[in-house]
Design an enzyme around this catalytic site. Structure first.
Site, short mmCIF file in Angstrom:
data_model
loop_
_atom_site.label_atom_id
_atom_site.label_comp_id
_atom_site.label_asym_id
_atom_site.label_seq_id
_atom_site.Cartn_x
_atom_site.Cartn_y
_atom_site.Cartn_z
N GLU A 262 0.84 -1.20 0.00
CA GLU A 262 0.00 0.00 0.00
C GLU A 262 0.87 1.25 0.00
OE1 GLU A 262 -2.78 -0.17 3.23
OE2 GLU A 262 -3.81 -1.93 2.44
N HIS A 280 -8.32 1.05 1.91
CA HIS A 280 -8.07 0.94 3.35
C HIS A 280 -8.98 1.90 4.13
CE1 HIS A 280 -4.74 -0.55 6.26
NE2 HIS A 280 -5.88 -0.39 6.90
#
Length: 527
Positions: A262, A280
């Site tokens: 990420e 997220h």
């Protein structure tokens, strides 16, 4: 008396500043600073409240000459150098439970989105297609939801799913049968969950044991048409294998809020049919942002004003007088707990911590907390001596403390016993010279050893030639042995070998050790 001074360096709910002031702290809110700007002012503050934007580096900590505590509003503390903060005497706290409801609700939303193909149907409809026949969904009522992890967030998901009339099964090594019954959950092993679940939702931290828990092999064991949700941690699922399962049709759908890497601006899963993703967002609700901000303000102000410690990642709940005496005992206790946690697999509904001799004269609570922290650290990336007792209670674990003031073979002793499906299993340790922790017994076999670094635990038949065979195997694979510790129940019976090595042991070497003549059990250990 001078008031403690706190800096809020990231955007946070304004009520956090109000709590600091109400509890006797002076507070400044200065956000969006560069590292150099933060370094220039951090020296005047006793406390620092952050979210994810501020990175607390060694350079920042060196400049923070008055800093006593850092509080992270949220779970992740990747932006804080915790070892260096510890060396500087700075306590690091987080708020591990403030996002629980929000993350659980996001998982439920993902389940519905998968069941009714909502994102694809929305895109198609807004494109003017009106393709009703393309989007045939499934009901969640009556379906089986398999939870991998039934702790704080997992248990909330379970309660919501039960309200939707789903059947909930769960795989969690620390979920007791009693706690499962209380929650209306059926406790199962991992293979049982994979073969039965219509939906699988992950709620476990990322550790060496849970990494790729949904591997290609395990995904192949899942029920045809399963739908998978991950709002926990990236890295729990083999993303390449998940893509293959979606493309083959074995997996009917997958919804991820987290990724192995990420920010996930590129990923092979993007564009795959029946795949849904969000960036997220598990903790991204107004309520969650308020909760973690208020909690971090309460925790920091309690510490700065009253000395109270809550959710500290690098400090036990100890008074200044107790700390010097208890510190070596806590190191011993955590190692014993870790040893049991790595060797006694499966459900551990009961644990007893017995202190004997000199240890019985001390405050046992920190020793118990250290044992629990060691026991559960394989299964939680946020466990520490402060929150370990809470996590044990949450999982329904029965913890018993025993104090025995008599002095036995050793001047001081700590014994940890867990109830397993094979009966009670016990390990014990002492202090040499009042400061050096040492293992002295493992599962009924006397053996003296330091517990540190990478180690190999082997149970084998006591017969000539075995030590040479295991030594040759390790040598052939370039693995250097640091120390050798041996013990046995009786001549020619069951023997125990515990050795330290200079590097992690590859799985293929462990597999080869299992095949050596006379070997019964092989476990790689890390301390």
């Amino acid at each position: 008396m001078t008031k403690p001074k706190v800096l809020i360096s990231d955007k946070m709910d304004p009520n956090a500043a109000r709590i600091f002031e109400e509890r006797g702290c002076d507070v400044d809110v200065i956000t969006g600073q560069t590292p150099e700007e933060l370094k220039a002012i951090i020296g005047q503050y006793d406390g620092l409240a952050i979210r994810s934007s501020t990175t607390v580096t060694p350079e920042i900590l060196d400049a923070a000459t008055n800093l006593k505590v850092i509080g992270r509003a949220g779970i992740g503390v990747d932006n804080v150098d915790i070892p260096y903060a510890s060396s500087k005497g700075v306590v690091v706290m987080n708020t591990p439970f403030g996002n629980s409801i929000t993350t659980a609700e996001h998982a439920i939303a993902m389940i519905f989105a998968l069941a009714r193909q909502i994102p694809e149907a929305d895109a198609s409809t807004q494109a003017g297609e009106w393709a009703k026949s393309r989007f045939m969904g499934v009901e969640v009522t009556g379906k089986t939801l398999g939870l991998i992890g039934a702790g704080n967030i997992g248990s909330i998901v379970a309660s919501r799913a039960l309200g939707l009339k789903m059947k909930v099964i769960a795989y969690d090594p620390f979920l007791t049968q009693e706690r499962a019954v209380e929650q209306g959950i059926e406790k199962v092993d991992l293979d049982g969950l994979l073969s039965r679940a219509d939906f699988i939702s992950l709620h476990t931290p990322l550790t060496d044991q849970t990494r790729n828990i949904l591997s290609a092999e395990n995904l192949a064991k899942t029920k045809e048409g399963v739908r998978i949700v991950n709002c926990a941690r990236g890295g729990l699922i083999d993303e390449a294998a998940l893509k293959e399962g979606l493309e083959s049709g074995h997996i009917a759908g997958a919804a991820l809020d987290v990724f192995a890497k990420e920010p996930a601006k590129e990923n092979p899963l993007f564009g795959t049919k029946n795949f849904i993703c969000t960036p997220h967002l598990g903790a991204s609700t107004d309520e969650a942002q308020v909760n973690v901000a208020l909690q971090v303000a309460e925790q920091l102000s309690d510490y700065l004003v009253n000395g109270g410690v809550t959710n500290a990642l690098n400090m036990p709940s100890l008074s200044a007088e107790e700390a010097p005496k208890l510190r070596p005992y806590m190191e011993l206790a955590e190692n014993l707990g870790s040893l049991v946690g790595q060797l006694a697999h499966g459900n551990l509904p009961k644990i007893s911590i017995e202190v004997e001799g000199a240890a019985a004269q001390l405050n046992q609570k920190p020793i118990t907390a250290a044992v629990l922290a060691g026991l559960m650290k394989r299964f939680s990336d946020t466990v520490n001596m402060v929150n370990a007792p809470y996590l044990a209670r949450e999982r329904g674990m029965e913890v018993r403390e025993i104090r025995n003031e008599r002095e036995g073979v050793y001047h001081t002793l700590v014994r940890v016993t867990v109830a397993t499906s094979q009966g009670d299993r016990s390990v014990a340790g002492t202090l040499f010279g009042s400061t050096a922790p040492r293992l002295v017994e493992i599962f009924g076999v006397g053996i003296e050893a330091d517990l540190q670094g990478d180690m190999l635990y082997i149970v084998n038949e006591d017969a000539p030639g075995f030590i040479g065979r295991i030594g040759s195997l390790l040598g052939e694979n370039g693995i250097n042995i640091g120390t050798f510790h041996l013990g046995r129940r009786e001549t020619g019976g069951e023997a125990v070998l515990l050795l330290s090595v200079d590097q992690p042991i590859p799985q293929d070497v462990i597999d080869a050790a299992c095949k050596l003549q006379g070997v019964k059990t092989v476990n790689a250990l890390v301390f």
